[in-house]
Design a protein around this motif. Structure first.
Motif: not given
Length: 301
Positions: A48-52, A62-70, A101-106, A236-238
Motif C-alpha cells: 500500500v505504501d509503495r502505491v501511495y 486527493g484532498e489532505n493526501g487521501a488516496m482511493h485507487v481502483l 472472480y474479483v471484479h473490483h478492488s481498491h 475497474d479498468d484493467i
C-alpha cells in the motif's frame, strides 16, 4: 514445508461454520479477527505504501493526501495473496459459490482530517445500476466485499466503516434530518466497525454503509476486494498481460479470480461443447475434488 502448504490449501477449502453463515445472513456483515498474521499484514501495508508513493509522485492524491485507487489487485504482486486467503476465502465461495472472480478492488488511505468535512449524506449500497435496473425487494446480493484493515481502528473516530446491521434486506434507507450544524445524524442502529490491524470484515453489497471521518492521529489504511459472479462485468479498468511472467506464475485458481476464462461460455459456468457445468473451472474443480459441491445450495451445485 509441504505439510504447511497442504494445510494452507486445506484451510482455503474448509467450509465456514453454521454460526458464521447465520451471522452474515442476518446482519449482512461479519468481522474476521486475525485474517492476516503480522508478517502478512506488514507485507500488504508495504505494498500500500509503495502505491501511495507512486500516486503521490504522479500528483494523484486527493484532498489532505487521501488516496482511493481502483484495480488494487493489479497494482502490486503482494495483493495476489489476498485473492484466496485461507482465513477469508471460505466465506466467499461459501456464500457465492464457485463461479466467481474479483471484479473490483481498491486501496484507501485516509490521513487524519485537518478539519471537519463538509456535512453530506454518504450512506449507500454498492452496485450502482444493480440498485436501479431490477424491480425486486430485496434485490439479489450479487457480490461480497472483503475489507482488510491494516491500521489500528480499534477505537471509534478513526475512519471506521459505518454499517446498519440487517439493512441488506431493504432497498431503501430513510435519510435522517440534518441538525442545526448541517450534520446528518447516523441512522438508528448504526454500528461503527472497530478492528485491529490484520482483521478483516466481509459484507453483502446491499448492506447500507458509509465512511466516517478520521478524527484521530492515525492514518487509516485498508484494502478492499469485491467478489462477484463471472457473468458480471468488470467494475475497474484493467489490462491483463497474459504473457507476463507474473501471470504465468499464478495458480489456475488465482487466474480465475482475476478474470480468466477459456471461452465466453465459461464465464456462465458451462462449456459450449457439453452444455453442462464446466468441471475445468478451477474453483469448481477444487470443490468437486474435495466433495464440497452441494446440490441443496443452488450456487454450489
Amino acid at each position: 514445508m509441504p505439510d504447511t502448504l497442504n494445510q494452507v490449501a486445506a484451510d482455503r477449502f474448509t467450509p465456514i461454520d453454521d454460526a458464521s453463515h447465520r451471522t452474515f445472513a442476518e446482519q449482512g456483515y461479519l468481522l474476521v479477527r486475525n485474517a492476516l498474521d503480522e508478517p502478512a499484514r506488514a507485507r500488504i501495508e508495504a505494498a500500500v505504501d509503495r502505491v501511495y508513493e507512486s500516486e503521490g509522485r504522479a500528483g494523484r492524491l486527493g484532498e489532505n493526501g487521501a488516496m482511493h485507487v481502483l484495480g488494487a489487485t493489479f497494482r502490486d504482486d503482494a495483493f495476489t495473496e489476498l485473492l484466496d486467503l485461507p482465513t477469508t476465502f471460505p466465506h466467499l465461495w461459501g456464500h457465492l459459490g464457485w463461479n466467481i472472480y474479483v471484479h473490483h478492488s481498491h486501496i484507501d488511505v485516509n490521513p487524519p482530517a485537518l478539519e471537519r468535512p463538509s456535512p453530506k449524506w454518504t450512506w449507500h449500497q454498492d452496485g450502482y445500476r444493480q440498485n436501479a435496473d431490477l424491480e425486486m425487494e430485496p434485490r439479489p446480493m450479487f457480490s461480497i466485499k472483503v475489507a482488510y484493515v491494516l491500521s489500528d481502528l480499534a477505537d471509534e473516530g478513526r475512519g471506521g466503516t459505518l454499517v446498519l446491521p440487517g439493512s441488506q434486506r431493504s432497498n431503501t434507507l430513510e435519510r435522517t434530518e440534518p441538525g442545526p450544524d448541517g450534520v446528518y445524524p447516523r441512522p438508528p442502529g448504526t454500528v461503527e466497525i472497530t478492528a485491529n490491524p490484520g482483521d478483516a470484515f466481509i459484507f453483502d453489497r446491499r448492506l447500507w454503509h458509509s465512511r466516517s471521518a478520521n478524527q484521530s492521529t492515525i492514518t487509516r489504511k485498508m484494502v478492499f476486494l469485491c467478489y462477484t459472479y463471472r457473468w458480471i462485468r468488470w467494475r475497474d479498468d484493467i489490462a491483463i498481460d497474459r504473457h507476463s511472467a507474473w501471470w504465468r506464475s499464478l495458480s489456475p485458481l488465482r487466474r480465475q479470480l482475476l478474470g480468466d476464462g477459456d471461452e465466453a461460455a465459461s464465464h456462465f459456468g458451462f462449456t459450449l461443447e457439453s452444455g453442462v457445468w464446466d468441471d475445468d473451472i478451477p474453483l469448481r474443480a477444487e470443490l468437486k475434488q474435495r466433495g464440497l459441491l452441494d446440490r441443496s445450495r443452488h450456487y454450489l451445485r
